[in-house]
Structures are given as structure tokens and as C-alpha cells.
Design an enzyme around this catalytic site. Structure first.
Site, mmCIF file in Angstrom:
data_model
loop_
_atom_site.group_PDB
_atom_site.id
_atom_site.type_symbol
_atom_site.label_atom_id
_atom_site.label_comp_id
_atom_site.label_asym_id
_atom_site.label_seq_id
_atom_site.Cartn_x
_atom_site.Cartn_y
_atom_site.Cartn_z
ATOM 1 N N HIS A 330 0.811 -1.221 0.000
ATOM 2 C CA HIS A 330 0.000 0.000 0.000
ATOM 3 C C HIS A 330 0.848 1.276 0.000
ATOM 4 O O HIS A 330 0.294 2.362 -0.072
ATOM 5 C CB HIS A 330 -0.897 -0.024 1.236
ATOM 6 C CG HIS A 330 -0.089 0.031 2.499
ATOM 7 N ND1 HIS A 330 0.734 -1.004 2.899
ATOM 8 C CD2 HIS A 330 0.073 1.006 3.421
ATOM 9 C CE1 HIS A 330 1.358 -0.657 4.009
ATOM 10 N NE2 HIS A 330 0.970 0.551 4.354
ATOM 11 N N ASP A 331 2.152 1.145 0.160
ATOM 12 C CA ASP A 331 3.014 2.330 0.170
ATOM 13 C C ASP A 331 3.727 2.515 -1.157
ATOM 14 O O ASP A 331 4.646 3.341 -1.260
ATOM 15 C CB ASP A 331 4.086 2.204 1.272
ATOM 16 C CG ASP A 331 3.487 2.294 2.656
ATOM 17 O OD1 ASP A 331 2.462 2.973 2.818
ATOM 18 O OD2 ASP A 331 4.050 1.668 3.576
HETATM 19 C C1 GLC Z 1 4.390 2.438 7.519
HETATM 20 C C2 GLC Z 1 3.111 2.185 6.747
HETATM 21 C C3 GLC Z 1 2.704 3.446 6.056
HETATM 22 C C4 GLC Z 1 2.465 4.518 7.087
HETATM 23 C C5 GLC Z 1 3.687 4.701 7.963
HETATM 24 C C6 GLC Z 1 3.366 5.499 9.187
HETATM 25 O O1 GLC Z 1 5.452 2.677 6.687
HETATM 26 O O2 GLC Z 1 3.290 1.120 5.867
HETATM 27 O O3 GLC Z 1 1.550 3.279 5.280
HETATM 28 O O4 GLC Z 1 2.147 5.716 6.452
HETATM 29 O O5 GLC Z 1 4.194 3.465 8.440
HETATM 30 O O6 GLC Z 1 2.570 4.760 10.065
#
Ligand code: GLC
Length: 555
Positions: A330-331
Site C-alpha cells: 500500500h506504500d
Molecule cells: C508504515 C506504513 C505506512 C504509514 C507509515 C506510518 O510505513 O506502511 O503506510 O504511512 O508506516 O505509520
């Protein structure tokens, strides 16, 4: 030699043999027409999820949250986000998964909470509040705090001034995600109690979000004020007590249940990463390292580099560690758009090639929902179309330094996180069958052609290929535990490797380009058995068609 000596004798584990399917709940299936995916939506699709053949579902955070970062800002760790449903829905979903033999992994976000969490509300109230020490504060009379980098802040500054107590608080992510103070034993106790709460409910694992950041050097040494410091982890994460804290977590929670645990982010180097999951250390199980996937961002990205990165990681983890294998989540951008080719003539074949890769490496595959359909980047052209805080605040930051917003938009088209978050494409009806309401994020217009319903009907679809590849992995333990060996290492187009266990040997060849490409092997391919191939007739002449992928059983 023991059959599993390649991994570690006697260490066959269900979580090594599993295929993890990551569901982004906000975008999977909306049951009540509010435009946001929810738990009832997931419940309605459990038979579909089962039909994929996956063993574990990891859901991004589903706790109460004001959604500054889509659930990664939690305001109550023991409740379900209103938009997603209720605790009863959660219990039914978990039961439904377990009835189908599917395990469930909870996302645990404890580097930070939401600023709307009761702990933070108390903490900011006064300097003497019992919760003050739950977070990191810097009294303003000491002057400005030493600069720290924030990934989501409009000014990239991780300290936010709060006039109520004339002090700054730390937030490595957005201003609504204050960092918890892990040095406070009370914080650790709260976290472990919360994990026990979910473990008692029956969850089968935990994914520790951004955990490497939980332990920082609170002597606050000077930090280079660069635009996006390359080595920022070195400066503000993975500080030593991290391992003692993980051992506490193991003793208080993880050792009590048959759960899997995975750390997002793996520190500064191989040693850091390995220490998190070294089987003798009793901390976590699986490392989720960014190196292989991040290599795609580098200007000097090449197939050779990618092969080298994966091969090095494999060798470091060969004996006592275990890796997650992934190329999307999702990132990140969509799998096929980033590592394959989403032009119409190559989309399906390159998507299947990447599926072959993910399901034939050593390590536990973490497969992201929608990639099994070959979903692609949406490539929004206006900043207003994005919803992701990283994109929106990144844009404001570029504006604030009079930077080049149009090249930032180009960057987002290829790399923006919302590319991977558009609603799941179920069919070619309105909103792609995601739900009746206007979706929170636009549906990719290609849902007309790319969707579950049409792929179900086509035996050669990406979806059905994914199912076949999973079955192959299940039927061949060699794909789980077998030794990995890179072959033809200097080939810049073909990624080829063998997997070997107990006299069984598979050869996997993957053409990562749209050109024909040959490779070298001493194996006799005419006599070899083709176990999986993404073309109707697999090439056995050591020359691969564009994006061709073949799994051979060789002598
Ligand atoms: C992790 C998650 C990401 C989120 C970040 C802060 O990297 O995968 O989606 O924005 O942490 O919680």
C-alpha cells in the site's frame, strides 16, 4: 543431511510455508455505500479470498482513527474504526477466516499513535501529567530542538511546537502522529497488553509498523539537514534497546501463542535486519526489508542490481533468518506498473512473470491485493485527485521551497502511494462493483477490462495464473525451503535461479524485458518438465519471449 538443512534443521514453520495476502481494507469492498471499504465487505468476499489459495490475510490498520494517514494514526487500539464497522464485525470476520483455514495478521502501529488518542490528549495537557512521558517532548526554554526529519511533514520537520505547554513534540510522520516514547516502561506495558488483547481474540500474527523507528537516540545528536537524508535511519532509528524491547515483547506476548511476527523496516544493514529475526534470539520471525524494492527508485536501477540485491539478502538469511518476499504494497506503486510493463500488449504477461517471481523465491510471499488481477497505476494528473498525506504534504513542501511541482507530479504518477490504493476492481458495473457510494478514491477507469468477473471466466487470466502459481508452491516444498542459487548472474535481461531440496531441482527463468532474451544453463531443457509458464507454449530453446516466465523441473 536433514531435508531442511538449507533453512535450519527442525524449523519448518507454518508462516514459512504460507502465502500472505495483503488487503487494503479501505479499498477492498464497501458493503454500506459510504464509499469506504469495510469489514462486512471483506466478510462478503471470504469465499473469493479462499479461492485464491492464500493462507494468511494481513489487513492494514482497522482500529479507531481520525484517518490522517488512513488508519496509521490510531486513537483507540481496542476498537474498530467506525467507517470499517464494529467489534462484532471483526469477530465475525476472524471466525469466517478461521472456518476457511485462513489465518489473520494484525497491523500494529506503535511507533506513534494519533494525536487524538487519550494518551496524547493527557500528555499535552500539562508537563506534570502522568502521561507526559508517553511521548517525546522538548521544552521550548531550551531553544529549538535538534532538527529531526519527518517523512510527512509539510516542512519535513519532525518537531511540532505546542503552545499549551510551551514545548515541542516529536512526530517522524505527520503532525497528527506523535511518536510514542518506548523508553517509558509503561508505554511498553500498554503495547504488550494491547497485543495480548488481540492475541486472545485469536489473531494469528502481528505486523509491526515502522518498528525500527520506535527506538531512537534520545541524546538527539546532530542530524544532517538535507532534503531527504539518504541515511536517515542511521541517525534516528534502530538504537540498541530495540532488541531488549523485542525480547520483552517476545516474553510478554509472542511466546505465548502460535503467532507470526514481522517487522516492517529492517534497519541500517544486514546485521540489523538479521538480528531482528535470528531464530536463536527469540525476537521476531520475518524481516520485511525495503532494499530490494527501494532499489527500483535508484537512478542507477538495473536488473543486475536487483538480482544482486535479492541474492545477497537470500544468502544473509540462509541459515537462521527468514524474509518476506514482496515487490508492492500500500506504500508503493502497482506491481506491474513498477516492475513490469502496463502497456496493453505486455500487461498480462509481465504481471504473470512477476507473480512467478514472488511465488518462487525463498521467503514468505507478501502479495498485495489487486496485483493478482494485474491492476495498474492510476497516474492522477492533478494534485487534488490524491488523498494520501505523503503526496499532499510532499507537494506543499515542494511549493514551499519553490521547487519544481511538475516534476513532483511526474514522480507521483509513477511512485505515489494512491496508485496502489484505488478501489479493488470486482466487475465492470458502476464503481467497478466496489460499492454503491462514490468511492473515497477514484476507481481506475481500466476496471471495464481489468476485473475479477471477467478474469474468472478466462482460464489464462492473471487471476487464474496467480492461483496456479500458489498451487505449485503448495505442491512443491522445494519452492519454500529449497536452496536458492542465482545462475547466469551477468545476464541483464533474464533473472534465472534454481531452487533445490532433497534431490529435486527447479529452474526458474524470468525475462524482465519486452525484448527476446536468451540465458545460459547447463540443464537439458528439452528433457525438463515445464511446471508453470505464462505463455501457452513455453520456450525450451533457452531463448525467452517478452516477459516470459517458466518454472522447469530439471535433472
Ligand atoms: C508504515 C506504513 C505506512 C504509514 C507509515 C506510518 O510505513 O506502511 O503506510 O504511512 O508506516 O505509520
Amino acid at each position: 543431511m536433514n531435508a531442511f538443512s538449507q533453512t535450519r534443521s527442525g524449523t519448518q514453520k507454518w508462516w514459512k510455508e504460507a502465502v500472505v495476502y495483503q488487503i487494503y481494507p479501505r479499498s477492498f469492498k464497501d458493503s454500506d455505500g459510504d464509499g469506504v471499504g469495510d469489514l462486512k465487505g471483506i466478510i462478503s468476499k471470504l469465499d473469493y479470498i479462499k479461492s485464491l489459495g492464500v493462507d494468511v490475510v494481513w489487513l492494514n490498520p482497522i482500529y479507531s482513527s481520525p484517518n490522517d494517514d488512513n488508519g496509521y494514526d490510531i486513537s483507540d487500539y481496542r476498537n474498530i474504526m467506525k467507517e470499517f464497522g464494529t467489534m462484532l464485525d471483526f469477530d465475525l470476520m476472524l471466525k469466517g477466516m478461521h472456518e476457511r483455514g485462513i489465518k489473520f495478521v494484525m497491523d500494529v502501529v506503535v511507533n506513534h499513535s494519533s494525536d487524538e488518542h487519550e494518551w496524547f490528549k493527557q500528555s499535552r495537557n500539562s508537563r506534570t501529567n502522568p502521561y507526559r512521558n508517553y511521548y517525546h517532548w522538548w521544552p521550548a526554554e531550551k531553544g529549538e530542538p535538534p532538527y529531526r526529519f519527518s517523512q510527512f511533514d509539510v516542512h519535513r520537520n519532525a518537531w511540532k511546537y505546542d503552545s499549551l505547554t510551551n514545548a515541542y513534540y516529536l512526530h517522524y510522520f505527520s503532525i497528527k502522529q506523535p511518536d510514542l516514547n518506548w523508553e517509558n516502561p509503561q508505554v511498553r506495558k500498554e503495547v504488550f497488553d494491547m497485543m495480548n488483547f488481540w492475541a486472545k481474540k485469536g489473531v494469528d500474527g502481528f505486523r509491526l509498523d515502522a518498528f525500527q523507528f520506535a527506538c531512537k537516540d534520545t541524546t538527539w545528536p546532530a542530524f544532517p539537514k538535507e532534503d531527504y537524508p539518504k541515511d536517515f535511519i542511521k541517525y534516528h532509528a534502530m538504537v540498541e534497546p530495540i532488541h531488549s524491547y523485542l525480547k520483552e515483547m517476545y516474553a510478554d506476548v509472542l511466546s505465548k501463542y502460535d503467532v507470526m511476527s514481522v517487522a516492517e523496516g529492517a534497519g541500517r544493514n544486514f546485521q540489523d535486519a538479521h538480528d531482528l529475526v535470528d531464530a536463536d534470539r527469540n525476537e521476531l520471525n520475518l524481516a520485511y526489508a525495503f532494499d530490494p524494492i527501494d532499489s527500483r527508485w535508484a537512478k542507477d536501477y538495473s536488473m543486475l542490481k536487483m538480482k544482486k540485491t535479492f541474492s545477497t539478502w537470500d544468502s544473509v538469511f540462509e541459515n537462521k533468518g527468514w524474509l518476506s518476499i514482496f515487490l508492492a504494497n500500500h506504500d508503493n506503486a502497482r506491481l506491474v506498473s513498477r516492475f513490469g510493463n502496463d502497456e496493453p500488449q505486455y500487461r498480462e504477461v509481465s504481471s504473470k512473470m512477476l507473480t512467478t517471481f514472488l511465488l518462487s523465491m525463498r521467503g514468505t510471499p507478501f502479495y498485495y491485493n489487486g496485483d493478482e488481477l494485474g491492476m495498474t497505476n492510476i497516474r492522477f494528473s492533478k494534485i487534488e485527485e490524491y488523498k494520501d498525506i505523503a503526496a499532499l504534504n510532499g507537494y506543499k513542501y515542494v511549493q514551499s521551497i519553490n521547487g519544481d511541482t511538475s516534476s513532483y507530479m511526474t514522480f507521483l504518477k509513477e511512485n505515489g502511494r494512491d496508485n496502489g490504493r484505488t478501489p479493488y476492481q470486482w466487475n465492470n458495473s458502476v464503481h467497478a462493483g466496489f460499492g454503491n457510494g462514490n468511492p473515497w478514491l477514484s476507481v481506475n477507469p481500466n476496471y471495464i477490462n481489468i476485473n475479477v468477473e471477467s478474469e474468472e471466466k478466462d482460464p489464462n487470466s492473471c487471476l487464474n495464473y496467480f492461483r496456479k502459481a500458489i498451487q505449485l508452491r503448495k505442491q512443491n516444498k522445494v519452492l519454500v525451503y529449497g536452496k536458492y542459487e542465482l545462475i547466469d548472474p551477468n545476464n541483464s535481461k533474464v533473472y534465472a535461479y534454481t531452487r533445490e531440496l532433497e534431490g529435486k531441482k527447479l529452474l526458474i527463468v524470468l525475462n524482465f524485458t519486452k525484448d527476446k532474451a536468451s540465458f545460459k544453463t547447463t540443464a537439458d531443457l528439452i528433457k525438463a518438465k515445464v511446471l508453470l509458464s505464462n505463455y501457452s507454449i513455453a520456450s525450451t530453446n533457452k531463448e525467452l519471449k517478452p516477459y516470459e516466465a517458466i518454472v522447469f523441473e530439471v535433472k
